[in-house]
Enzyme design. Structure first.
Site, PDB file in Angstrom:
ATOM      1  N   LYS A  32       0.835  -1.212   0.000  1.00  0.00           N
ATOM      2  CA  LYS A  32       0.000   0.000   0.000  1.00  0.00           C
ATOM      3  C   LYS A  32       0.866   1.256   0.000  1.00  0.00           C
ATOM      4  O   LYS A  32       0.658   2.166  -0.797  1.00  0.00           O
ATOM      5  CB  LYS A  32      -0.932   0.017   1.238  1.00  0.00           C
ATOM      6  CG  LYS A  32      -1.877  -1.166   1.312  1.00  0.00           C
ATOM      7  CD  LYS A  32      -2.804  -1.089   2.522  1.00  0.00           C
ATOM      8  CE  LYS A  32      -2.110  -1.170   3.870  1.00  0.00           C
ATOM      9  NZ  LYS A  32      -1.453  -2.449   4.160  1.00  0.00           N
ATOM     10  N   ARG A 107     -10.079   0.330   8.384  1.00  0.00           N
ATOM     11  CA  ARG A 107      -9.615  -1.015   8.675  1.00  0.00           C
ATOM     12  C   ARG A 107     -10.644  -1.819   9.449  1.00  0.00           C
ATOM     13  O   ARG A 107     -10.393  -2.986   9.752  1.00  0.00           O
ATOM     14  CB  ARG A 107      -8.383  -0.902   9.569  1.00  0.00           C
ATOM     15  CG  ARG A 107      -7.082  -1.178   8.889  1.00  0.00           C
ATOM     16  CD  ARG A 107      -6.043  -0.887   9.936  1.00  0.00           C
ATOM     17  NE  ARG A 107      -4.854  -1.596   9.750  1.00  0.00           N
ATOM     18  CZ  ARG A 107      -3.780  -1.111   9.128  1.00  0.00           C
ATOM     19  NH1 ARG A 107      -3.816   0.070   8.555  1.00  0.00           N
ATOM     20  NH2 ARG A 107      -2.689  -1.804   9.066  1.00  0.00           N
ATOM     21  N   ARG A 146      11.437  -6.253   4.972  1.00  0.00           N
ATOM     22  CA  ARG A 146      11.328  -4.794   4.778  1.00  0.00           C
ATOM     23  C   ARG A 146      12.359  -4.043   5.622  1.00  0.00           C
ATOM     24  O   ARG A 146      12.631  -4.383   6.752  1.00  0.00           O
ATOM     25  CB  ARG A 146       9.930  -4.316   5.142  1.00  0.00           C
ATOM     26  CG  ARG A 146       9.840  -2.780   5.104  1.00  0.00           C
ATOM     27  CD  ARG A 146       8.445  -2.274   5.152  1.00  0.00           C
ATOM     28  NE  ARG A 146       7.707  -2.754   6.289  1.00  0.00           N
ATOM     29  CZ  ARG A 146       6.393  -2.604   6.431  1.00  0.00           C
ATOM     30  NH1 ARG A 146       5.699  -1.980   5.504  1.00  0.00           N
ATOM     31  NH2 ARG A 146       5.785  -3.069   7.493  1.00  0.00           N
ATOM     32  N   ARG A 179      11.057  -2.067  11.095  1.00  0.00           N
ATOM     33  CA  ARG A 179       9.946  -1.512  11.869  1.00  0.00           C
ATOM     34  C   ARG A 179       9.684  -2.372  13.101  1.00  0.00           C
ATOM     35  O   ARG A 179       9.822  -3.585  13.043  1.00  0.00           O
ATOM     36  CB  ARG A 179       8.699  -1.468  10.973  1.00  0.00           C
ATOM     37  CG  ARG A 179       8.081  -0.086  10.901  1.00  0.00           C
ATOM     38  CD  ARG A 179       7.059   0.019   9.832  1.00  0.00           C
ATOM     39  NE  ARG A 179       5.828  -0.700  10.142  1.00  0.00           N
ATOM     40  CZ  ARG A 179       4.742  -0.659   9.380  1.00  0.00           C
ATOM     41  NH1 ARG A 179       4.757   0.069   8.273  1.00  0.00           N
ATOM     42  NH2 ARG A 179       3.658  -1.307   9.708  1.00  0.00           N
ATOM     43  N   ARG A 190      -0.833  -9.087  13.252  1.00  0.00           N
ATOM     44  CA  ARG A 190      -1.352  -8.165  12.224  1.00  0.00           C
ATOM     45  C   ARG A 190      -2.155  -8.935  11.174  1.00  0.00           C
ATOM     46  O   ARG A 190      -3.165  -8.452  10.676  1.00  0.00           O
ATOM     47  CB  ARG A 190      -0.192  -7.404  11.567  1.00  0.00           C
ATOM     48  CG  ARG A 190       0.396  -6.357  12.500  1.00  0.00           C
ATOM     49  CD  ARG A 190       1.789  -5.983  12.098  1.00  0.00           C
ATOM     50  NE  ARG A 190       1.842  -5.245  10.846  1.00  0.00           N
ATOM     51  CZ  ARG A 190       2.950  -5.092  10.126  1.00  0.00           C
ATOM     52  NH1 ARG A 190       4.084  -5.633  10.524  1.00  0.00           N
ATOM     53  NH2 ARG A 190       2.923  -4.391   9.023  1.00  0.00           N
TER      54      ARG A 190
END
Ligand code: AP5
Ligand code: MG
Ligand code: ZN
Length: 234
Positions: A32, A107, A146, A179, A190
């Protein structure tokens, strides 16, 4: 019904000119943020990422950041009332008058309904919703590899989008970081939060008829050109 997008499919020219809200839906790590940056610079509209706003509140140690931090680090959703107030403030700002893109909001069904009311107040019609479809296995690969630049927020991936020099931002030379919620345990949470609370929004927006379902498992460049075509005149 969701629209399956192919190379020939476009939305009307009116969508490009009329201020509108665009929503990017997709699981954690679906891409996203990566795609939002491209779309927003192409359409010249603000990129509103609720995750980025929350992280900036955490780093500035604001009251909102203090409330949100534990939920986020665990991989849980932050309560709706905090998020809805935050989005109401942000889309009330002057730069949003010509439309905006929402990344990571709504969400939950409660957030989607609240957004409907906010858009009505602003006389914006129903939002254009793009769902980035990515399998759970690929989501986990993307999140665990990531890396982000703490200085300019640019996102990398150790395998799929590596920096020129390992661990160093191409733009400003800062040391890349992981992160806090990209640890295995938080990733699992998540994914559960997404399946239980966010995935039902695909059906919710599908019924409104402005949902575009896109294959998110293409290279970032191919995906950007597919999304860009959605906004072009037929
Ligand atoms: P948020 O920051 O929104 O996290 P998220 O939804 O989990 O999504 P990510 O930002 O992790 O992934 P992304 O889809 O942006 O992917 P990216 O482009 O980085 O939210 C974080 C937390 O904040 C939530 O868990 C919650 O606690 C809270 N929160 C936020 N909004 C909330 C709300 N509305 N309500 C309640 N709580 C909220 O890409 C991922 C990786 O893949 C990168 O390494 C990238 O380089 C790579 N990549 C991207 N595209 C591709 C591609 N096409 N091919 C290969 N690799 C790719
Ligand atoms: Mg993101
Ligand atoms: Zn940087």
């Amino acid at each position: 019904m969701a629209n399956r997008v192919d190379a020939r499919q476009t939305v009307t020219a009116e969508n490009q000119r009329t201020p509108q809200a665009i929503i990017l839906l997709g699981g954690p790590g679906a891409g996203k943020g990566t795609q939002a940056r491209e779309i927003c610079s192409h359409l010249e509209i603000p990129h509103i990422s609720t995750g980025d706003i929350l992280r900036s509140n955490i780093s500035q140690q604001t009251p909102l950041g203090q409330k949100a931090k534990e939920y986020m680090n665990r991989g849980d959703l932050v309560p709706d009332d905090l998020i809805i107030d935050m989005v109401r403030d942000r889309i009330g700002q002057a730069d949003c008058q010509g439309g905006f893109l929402l990344d990571g909001f709504p969400r939950t069904l409660g957030q989607a309904k609240a957004l409907g009311g906010l858009l009505q107040d602003k006389r914006l019609g129903s939002p254009m919703v793009i769902n980035l479809r990515v399998s759970t296995e690929v989501l986990v690969q993307r999140l665990s590899g990531r890396r982000i630049c703490p200085s300019c927020q640019r996102t990398y991936h150790v395998t799929f989008q590596p920096p020129l020099r390992s661990g160093i931002c191409d733009t400003d030379g800062a040391a890349l970081q992981q992160r806090a919620d990209d640890r295995e345990e938080a990733i699992r949470e998540r994914l559960v939060a997404y399946d239980e609370q966010t995935a039902p929004l695909i059906g919710y927006y599908g019924n409104e008829g402005r949902l575009f379902d896109v294959n998110g498992e293409q290279t970032p460049q191919l995906l950007t050109s597919e999304l860009t075509r959605l906004f072009e005149v037929a």
